[in-house]
Design an enzyme around this catalytic site. Structure first.
Site, PDB file in Angstrom:
ATOM      1  N   ASP A  90       7.212   3.862   3.325  1.00 17.49           N
ATOM      2  CA  ASP A  90       7.535   5.036   4.131  1.00 17.49           C
ATOM      3  C   ASP A  90       9.038   4.974   4.425  1.00 17.49           C
ATOM      4  O   ASP A  90       9.848   5.268   3.552  1.00 17.49           O
ATOM      5  CB  ASP A  90       6.655   4.950   5.389  1.00 17.49           C
ATOM      6  CG  ASP A  90       6.766   6.131   6.336  1.00 17.49           C
ATOM      7  OD1 ASP A  90       7.705   6.915   6.208  1.00 17.49           O
ATOM      8  OD2 ASP A  90       5.911   6.263   7.228  1.00 17.49           O
TER       9      ASP A  90
ATOM     10  N   ASP B 239       0.840  -1.203   0.000  1.00 16.28           N
ATOM     11  CA  ASP B 239       0.000   0.000   0.000  1.00 16.28           C
ATOM     12  C   ASP B 239       0.872   1.249   0.000  1.00 16.28           C
ATOM     13  O   ASP B 239       0.645   2.170  -0.780  1.00 16.28           O
ATOM     14  CB  ASP B 239      -0.950   0.010   1.202  1.00 16.28           C
ATOM     15  CG  ASP B 239      -0.248  -0.230   2.539  1.00 16.28           C
ATOM     16  OD1 ASP B 239       0.969  -0.545   2.550  1.00 16.28           O
ATOM     17  OD2 ASP B 239      -0.905  -0.121   3.588  1.00 16.28           O
TER      18      ASP B 239
ATOM     19  N   THR C 104       9.709  -2.185   6.288  1.00 15.22           N
ATOM     20  CA  THR C 104       8.864  -3.338   5.960  1.00 15.22           C
ATOM     21  C   THR C 104       9.376  -4.048   4.710  1.00 15.22           C
ATOM     22  O   THR C 104       9.512  -5.269   4.690  1.00 15.22           O
ATOM     23  CB  THR C 104       7.407  -2.883   5.728  1.00 15.22           C
ATOM     24  OG1 THR C 104       7.008  -2.057   6.827  1.00 15.22           O
ATOM     25  CG2 THR C 104       6.468  -4.060   5.598  1.00 15.22           C
TER      26      THR C 104
END
Ligand code: 5GP
Ligand code: MG
Length: 178
Positions: A107, A104, A111
């Protein structure tokens, strides 16, 4: 402009669905072209945030491919914790296959780094990263992001699959903190 309230915060419309849809179409076209000769690539959606994006993206992919999901979590409230947990593991065999990670939002990139490390251990042919949103000012990692639909500043956004403490995922448009 529409405003929504989630817990203690108010958000306003930021990127309407029509614009999101256009950006996804462009990226889908690139993927269709780039992976035309790959043997059954595996699209790997990262839950929960990418459920809506993965669904819309896949409707525009005309390759013979697999779609599967893993669940990771690193955010608490509006802050990245830096500690990425695998909540639900990968079931598909990706040995020798092209994997397209469907995120999605990227940042800090923590992750993605953790995920790519784990995926490499399973010996895929190659790993491509596809993300709906990228915060270029926050991303300081080496891993190239192959497909980016929309670049945004370092603001906290919700809607279109993204949440604020588990609320707001169902909205069709993207909202930004007001
Ligand atoms: P990273 O590990 O790149 O710092 O963060 C990636 C994850 O943090 C994303 O997959 C997403 O779940 C969450 N995240 C990062 N920025 C935002 C944001 O602006 N809004 C929401 N709702 N989640 C975000
Ligand atoms: Mg995510």
């Amino acid at each position: 402009m529409e405003r929504i309230t989630l817990h203690d915060k108010t958000f306003r419309t930021y990127i309407p669905y029509a614009e999101i849809d256009k950006a996804i179409s462009k990226v889908a076209q690139q993927i269709n072209r780039d992976l035309m000769n790959e043997d059954r690539p595996v699209f790997l959606g990262i839950l929960n945030g990418s459920f809506m994006f993965t669904s819309d993206l896949m409707k525009k992919i005309d390759l013979n491919c697999m779609v599967t999901f893993v669940k990771l979590a690193s955010y608490s409230g509006t802050e990245s914790t830096g500690d990425v947990k695998e909540v639900l593991g990968l079931c598909a065999d990706i040995t020798g296959r092209t994997v397209v990670v469907v995120e999605d939002i990227v940042d800090s990139g923590t992750t993605i780094v953790k995920l790519v490390e784990d995926l490499k251990k399973k010996n895929p042919k190659q790993i491509k990263i596809c993300t709906l949103l990228l915060k270029p000012d926050a991303y300081k990692q080496e891993i190239p992001l192959d497909y980016v639909c929309i670049r945004i500043p370092n603001d906290f956004v919700v809607g279109y699959g993204l949440d604020y403490n588990n609320l707001g995922r169902q909205y069709k448009d993207l909202y930004v903190i007001d």
